[in-house]
Design a protein around this motif. Structure first.
Motif, PDB file in Angstrom:
ATOM      1  N   ALA A  19       0.802  -1.217   0.000  1.00 29.89           N
ATOM      2  CA  ALA A  19       0.000   0.000   0.000  1.00 29.89           C
ATOM      3  C   ALA A  19       0.841   1.277   0.000  1.00 29.89           C
ATOM      4  N   GLN A  20       2.134   1.202  -0.296  1.00 33.56           N
ATOM      5  CA  GLN A  20       2.977   2.386  -0.286  1.00 33.56           C
ATOM      6  C   GLN A  20       2.508   3.415  -1.314  1.00 33.56           C
ATOM      7  N   GLN A  21       2.761   4.694  -1.003  1.00 37.10           N
ATOM      8  CA  GLN A  21       2.341   5.779  -1.885  1.00 37.10           C
ATOM      9  C   GLN A  21       3.093   5.724  -3.211  1.00 37.10           C
ATOM     10  N   PHE A  59       8.989   4.780   0.388  1.00 42.18           N
ATOM     11  CA  PHE A  59       9.180   4.056   1.645  1.00 42.18           C
ATOM     12  C   PHE A  59       9.999   4.922   2.602  1.00 42.18           C
ATOM     13  N   PRO A  60       9.485   6.088   3.003  1.00 46.05           N
ATOM     14  CA  PRO A  60      10.233   6.910   3.959  1.00 46.05           C
ATOM     15  C   PRO A  60      10.162   6.327   5.364  1.00 46.05           C
ATOM     16  N   VAL A  61      11.192   6.587   6.144  1.00 47.58           N
ATOM     17  CA  VAL A  61      11.245   6.114   7.524  1.00 47.58           C
ATOM     18  C   VAL A  61      10.635   7.175   8.440  1.00 47.58           C
ATOM     19  N   ASN A  96      14.513   0.121   5.254  1.00 49.62           N
ATOM     20  CA  ASN A  96      13.705   0.773   6.284  1.00 49.62           C
ATOM     21  C   ASN A  96      14.014   0.229   7.672  1.00 49.62           C
ATOM     22  N   ALA A  97      14.246  -1.082   7.759  1.00 52.42           N
ATOM     23  CA  ALA A  97      14.545  -1.701   9.045  1.00 52.42           C
ATOM     24  C   ALA A  97      15.852  -1.182   9.639  1.00 52.42           C
ATOM     25  N   HIS A  98      16.684  -0.570   8.789  1.00 53.80           N
ATOM     26  CA  HIS A  98      17.958  -0.019   9.238  1.00 53.80           C
ATOM     27  C   HIS A  98      17.928   1.511   9.259  1.00 53.80           C
ATOM     28  N   GLY A  99      16.726   2.100   9.214  1.00 54.44           N
ATOM     29  CA  GLY A  99      16.593   3.543   9.318  1.00 54.44           C
ATOM     30  C   GLY A  99      16.908   4.305   8.045  1.00 54.44           C
ATOM     31  N   ILE A 100      16.946   3.590   6.929  1.00 52.13           N
ATOM     32  CA  ILE A 100      17.297   4.202   5.635  1.00 52.13           C
ATOM     33  C   ILE A 100      16.046   4.337   4.777  1.00 52.13           C
ATOM     34  N   ASN A 101      15.820   5.532   4.250  1.00 51.49           N
ATOM     35  CA  ASN A 101      14.689   5.773   3.373  1.00 51.49           C
ATOM     36  C   ASN A 101      14.903   5.089   2.030  1.00 51.49           C
ATOM     37  N   ALA A 135      13.898  17.682  -3.970  1.00 51.62           N
ATOM     38  CA  ALA A 135      12.928  18.772  -3.838  1.00 51.62           C
ATOM     39  C   ALA A 135      12.025  18.574  -2.618  1.00 51.62           C
ATOM     40  N   ASN A 136      11.815  17.329  -2.234  1.00 44.44           N
ATOM     41  CA  ASN A 136      10.926  17.001  -1.111  1.00 44.44           C
ATOM     42  C   ASN A 136      11.680  16.507   0.111  1.00 44.44           C
ATOM     43  N   ALA A 137      12.950  16.830   0.185  1.00 46.36           N
ATOM     44  CA  ALA A 137      13.798  16.326   1.269  1.00 46.36           C
ATOM     45  C   ALA A 137      13.255  16.706   2.644  1.00 46.36           C
ATOM     46  N   SER A 138      12.774  17.920   2.810  1.00 45.57           N
ATOM     47  CA  SER A 138      12.281  18.345   4.121  1.00 45.57           C
ATOM     48  C   SER A 138      10.999  17.613   4.507  1.00 45.57           C
ATOM     49  N   THR A 139      10.180  17.281   3.523  1.00 46.94           N
ATOM     50  CA  THR A 139       8.938  16.558   3.795  1.00 46.94           C
ATOM     51  C   THR A 139       9.211  15.161   4.307  1.00 46.94           C
ATOM     52  N   TRP A 140      10.208  14.486   3.702  1.00 44.61           N
ATOM     53  CA  TRP A 140      10.501  13.101   4.070  1.00 44.61           C
ATOM     54  C   TRP A 140      11.686  12.972   5.024  1.00 44.61           C
ATOM     55  N   ASN A 141      12.234  14.103   5.470  1.00 45.69           N
ATOM     56  CA  ASN A 141      13.390  14.085   6.377  1.00 45.69           C
ATOM     57  C   ASN A 141      14.601  13.404   5.744  1.00 45.69           C
ATOM     58  N   LEU A 142      14.909  13.798   4.515  1.00 47.44           N
ATOM     59  CA  LEU A 142      16.051  13.235   3.797  1.00 47.44           C
ATOM     60  C   LEU A 142      17.240  14.183   3.892  1.00 47.44           C
TER      61      LEU A 142
END
Length: 224
Positions: A19-21, A59-61, A96-101, A135-142
């Motif tokens: 169900a990921q976006q 799949f953002p963390v 994701n299990a290792h904290g990586i987007n 461009a969306n780094a701040s939204t996904w905390n990248l």
């Protein structure tokens, strides 16, 4: 009872992954064409065989465990199809299990009729995806300085093209153009790198098509 709970947990996990976006890469009208008509996505046996709407599965963390590092995953399939679950979602879950987007790229295939120039489509989609991530780094905390690419099999050719080809083939003069598409690192798993003597036959045929000139082969032999 333990078995029932385990099965339920697996089902819930599977539903969460599927169900990921999905985020389309291009504005409406920038789609693949087949014999003059828009291409609709063709999915069979958990594989894309035609891609009408290229995009990324996100799949953002969650912020609490997010390390900031991000991987754009380019699944394989010999440039004939895209194994987005086996070569994409499974790796994204591990990262994701290792904290990586992680973001799984669904790119247009160069064997799709009427893509002109056909060989630029996968690279164009990969460049656009990288720009969207930054461009969306701040939204996904990248962390914008820790966004890399991973390629498996033919996806490795997409990844190495992204890392070694300097020509901008994704610019459409919109706000994303100001962001760089160059990856900060590359992870290559059994990658198709060359289109020369030691190329993977199926990938080479689907990627090059009828143009097997020396200049064309050398251009997309990314080890060079």
């Amino acid at each position: 009872m333990k078995r029932v709970l385990l099965i339920a947990a697996v089902v819930l996990l599977s539903n969460e992954i599927i169900a990921q976006q999905f985020i389309p890469l291009w504005p409406v009208g920038k789609k693949a064409v087949w014999n003059g008509k828009p291409v609709t996505d063709s999915i069979h046996n958990e594989r894309y065989f035609r891609v009408g709407t290229p995009g990324i599965f996100a799949f953002p963390v969650h912020k609490e465990g997010n390390k900031g590092t991000t991987v754009l995953i380019c699944p394989g399939g010999g440039y004939d199809h895209i194994t987005y679950l086996y070569n994409g979602f499974n790796f994204a879950s591990w990262f994701n299990a290792h904290g990586i987007n992680a973001f799984v790229l669904v790119y247009r295939l160069p064997n799709q009729a009427d893509l002109k120039p056909r060989e630029e489509a996968p690279l164009s989609d990969a460049q656009r995806a990288m720009r969207i991530l930054r461009a969306n780094a701040s939204t996904w905390n990248l962390d914008v300085n820790k966004i890399g690419v991973m390629g498996i099999s033919a996806g490795g050719h997409v990844a190495t093209s992204l890392g070694t080809h300097g020509e901008d083939v994704s610019s459409i003069k919109d706000s994303f153009d100001r962001f760089t598409y160059r990856p900060d690192f590359m992870i290559l798993l059994s990658p198709v790198v060359t289109m020369g003597k030691y190329a993977h036959g199926g990938s080479k045929k689907n990627f090059l098509g009828p143009d097997t000139s020396r200049a064309f082969i050398e251009k997309y032999s990314n080890e060079l």
